[in-house]
Design a protein around this motif. Structure first.
Motif, PDB file in Angstrom:
ATOM      1  N   LEU A 291       0.802  -1.223   0.000  1.00  0.00           N
ATOM      2  CA  LEU A 291       0.000   0.000   0.000  1.00  0.00           C
ATOM      3  C   LEU A 291       0.834   1.272   0.000  1.00  0.00           C
ATOM      4  N   SER A 292       2.129   1.151   0.216  1.00  0.00           N
ATOM      5  CA  SER A 292       2.952   2.367   0.286  1.00  0.00           C
ATOM      6  C   SER A 292       4.336   2.126  -0.325  1.00  0.00           C
ATOM      7  N   LEU A 293       4.394   2.189  -1.647  1.00  0.00           N
ATOM      8  CA  LEU A 293       5.693   2.112  -2.305  1.00  0.00           C
ATOM      9  C   LEU A 293       6.516   3.313  -1.862  1.00  0.00           C
ATOM     10  N   GLU A 294       7.817   3.123  -1.718  1.00  0.00           N
ATOM     11  CA  GLU A 294       8.666   4.173  -1.173  1.00  0.00           C
ATOM     12  C   GLU A 294       9.519   4.895  -2.208  1.00  0.00           C
ATOM     13  N   ALA A 295       9.867   4.225  -3.296  1.00  0.00           N
ATOM     14  CA  ALA A 295      10.765   4.830  -4.290  1.00  0.00           C
ATOM     15  C   ALA A 295      10.156   6.108  -4.855  1.00  0.00           C
TER      16      ALA A 295
ATOM     17  N   HIS B 230      12.183  -1.871  -9.029  1.00  0.00           N
ATOM     18  CA  HIS B 230      12.891  -2.752  -8.103  1.00  0.00           C
ATOM     19  C   HIS B 230      11.979  -3.182  -6.949  1.00  0.00           C
ATOM     20  N   GLU B 231      11.143  -2.291  -6.447  1.00  0.00           N
ATOM     21  CA  GLU B 231      10.193  -2.667  -5.387  1.00  0.00           C
ATOM     22  C   GLU B 231       9.199  -3.711  -5.895  1.00  0.00           C
ATOM     23  N   LEU B 232       8.681  -3.513  -7.104  1.00  0.00           N
ATOM     24  CA  LEU B 232       7.741  -4.473  -7.680  1.00  0.00           C
ATOM     25  C   LEU B 232       8.418  -5.829  -7.868  1.00  0.00           C
TER      26      LEU B 232
ATOM     27  N   HIS C 158       1.335   4.142  -4.723  1.00  0.00           N
ATOM     28  CA  HIS C 158       2.251   5.229  -4.364  1.00  0.00           C
ATOM     29  C   HIS C 158       1.424   6.494  -4.155  1.00  0.00           C
ATOM     30  N   SER C 159       1.351   6.955  -2.911  1.00  0.00           N
ATOM     31  CA  SER C 159       0.448   8.071  -2.591  1.00  0.00           C
ATOM     32  C   SER C 159       0.822   9.368  -3.313  1.00  0.00           C
ATOM     33  N   GLN C 160       2.107   9.686  -3.421  1.00  0.00           N
ATOM     34  CA  GLN C 160       2.500  10.920  -4.111  1.00  0.00           C
ATOM     35  C   GLN C 160       2.547  10.758  -5.623  1.00  0.00           C
TER      36      GLN C 160
ATOM     37  N   LEU D 296      -8.600   1.927  -4.741  1.00  0.00           N
ATOM     38  CA  LEU D 296      -7.316   1.274  -4.486  1.00  0.00           C
ATOM     39  C   LEU D 296      -6.383   2.177  -3.692  1.00  0.00           C
ATOM     40  N   LEU D 297      -6.441   3.477  -3.972  1.00  0.00           N
ATOM     41  CA  LEU D 297      -5.565   4.436  -3.290  1.00  0.00           C
ATOM     42  C   LEU D 297      -5.909   4.582  -1.810  1.00  0.00           C
TER      43      LEU D 297
END
Length: 164
Positions: free
Chosen positions: A15-19, A27-29, A83-85, A133-134
Motif C-alpha cells: 500500500l505504500s511504495l517508497e521509491a 525494483h520494489e515491484l 504510491h500516494s504521491q 485502491l488508493l
C-alpha cells in the motif's frame, strides 16, 4: 474463466511504495514478485526495466503495468503497489502514476500473458476503482476489492455473451 486475481497473492500487495523514481519502483515491484516467481529480484527488475525501455507501460489514469516474460518462471505472478504521491513513469497523459501492477510470465505463455494484461487494463480503466485502491485500508482489503470488481466484470461479460 481467466481471472487476474488468481495470480495475485495478498503478500504481493504493498500500500505504500517508497521509491521516488521509475527505476526504484520497478525494483520494489520485482521484490514483491521474486520469491513466488523463483527468480532473483535483481534479475527480474532488469527484465522489467528492459521492457520499459521499449516503451512505457504507463496508461492514462495514473496506472502503470511493468511486465515481462522470463525463462525459469513456472507460472504467471503479479503484484500491486500503490504510491500516494505518485511517480513520473512516462504516463500517456503526462501525469503521475499512483497504481502499479507488476507481472512476470513464463516465455511459453504469450497468449495468457496478453489476456491477463488485457484484464488488468480493462479493470483499471475504472476511475472509481483506481480511487478505491488508493484508499484501501489493508493489502487484503485491496485484493478483496479487486476480486469483487473482477467477478462483476466476468459475470457481466458472460451475461452479454449469453444475450447474443
Amino acid at each position: 474463466m481467466l481471472r487476474w486475481t488468481d495470480f495475485l497473492d495478498v503478500e504481493a500487495v504493498r500500500l505504500s511504495l517508497e521509491a521516488r523514481e521509475r527505476v526504484g519502483v520497478v525494483h520494489e515491484l520485482a521484490g514483491l514478485m521474486s520469491a513466488r516467481a523463483r527468480v532473483s529480484p535483481k534479475e527480474l527488475a532488469a527484465h522489467l526495466l528492459a521492457r520499459e525501455q521499449l516503451g512505457s507501460t504507463a496508461m492514462v489514469g495514473g496506472v502503470a503495468v511493468p511486465h515481462c516474460r522470463l525463462a525459469g518462471v513456472s507460472r504467471i505472478v503479479t503484484c500491486v503497489g500503490v504510491h500516494s504521491q505518485g511517480v513520473d513513469f512516462g504516463e500517456a497523459d503526462g501525469g503521475r502514476v499512483h497504481v502499479f501492477v507488476g507481472m512476470v510470465s513464463p516465455p511459453d505463455t504469450a497468449g495468457l500473458h496478453l489476456n491477463v494484461l488485457a484484464r488488468i487494463g480493462a479493470l483499471l480503466r475504472n476511475a472509481r476503482l483506481r480511487e478505491a485502491l488508493l484508499t484501501a485500508p489493508s493489502p487484503s482489503a485491496l485484493r478483496a476489492l479487486l476480486v469483487c470488481v473482477e467477478d462483476a466484470h466476468v459475470n457481466h461479460r458472460s451475461e452479454v455473451a449469453l444475450a447474443r
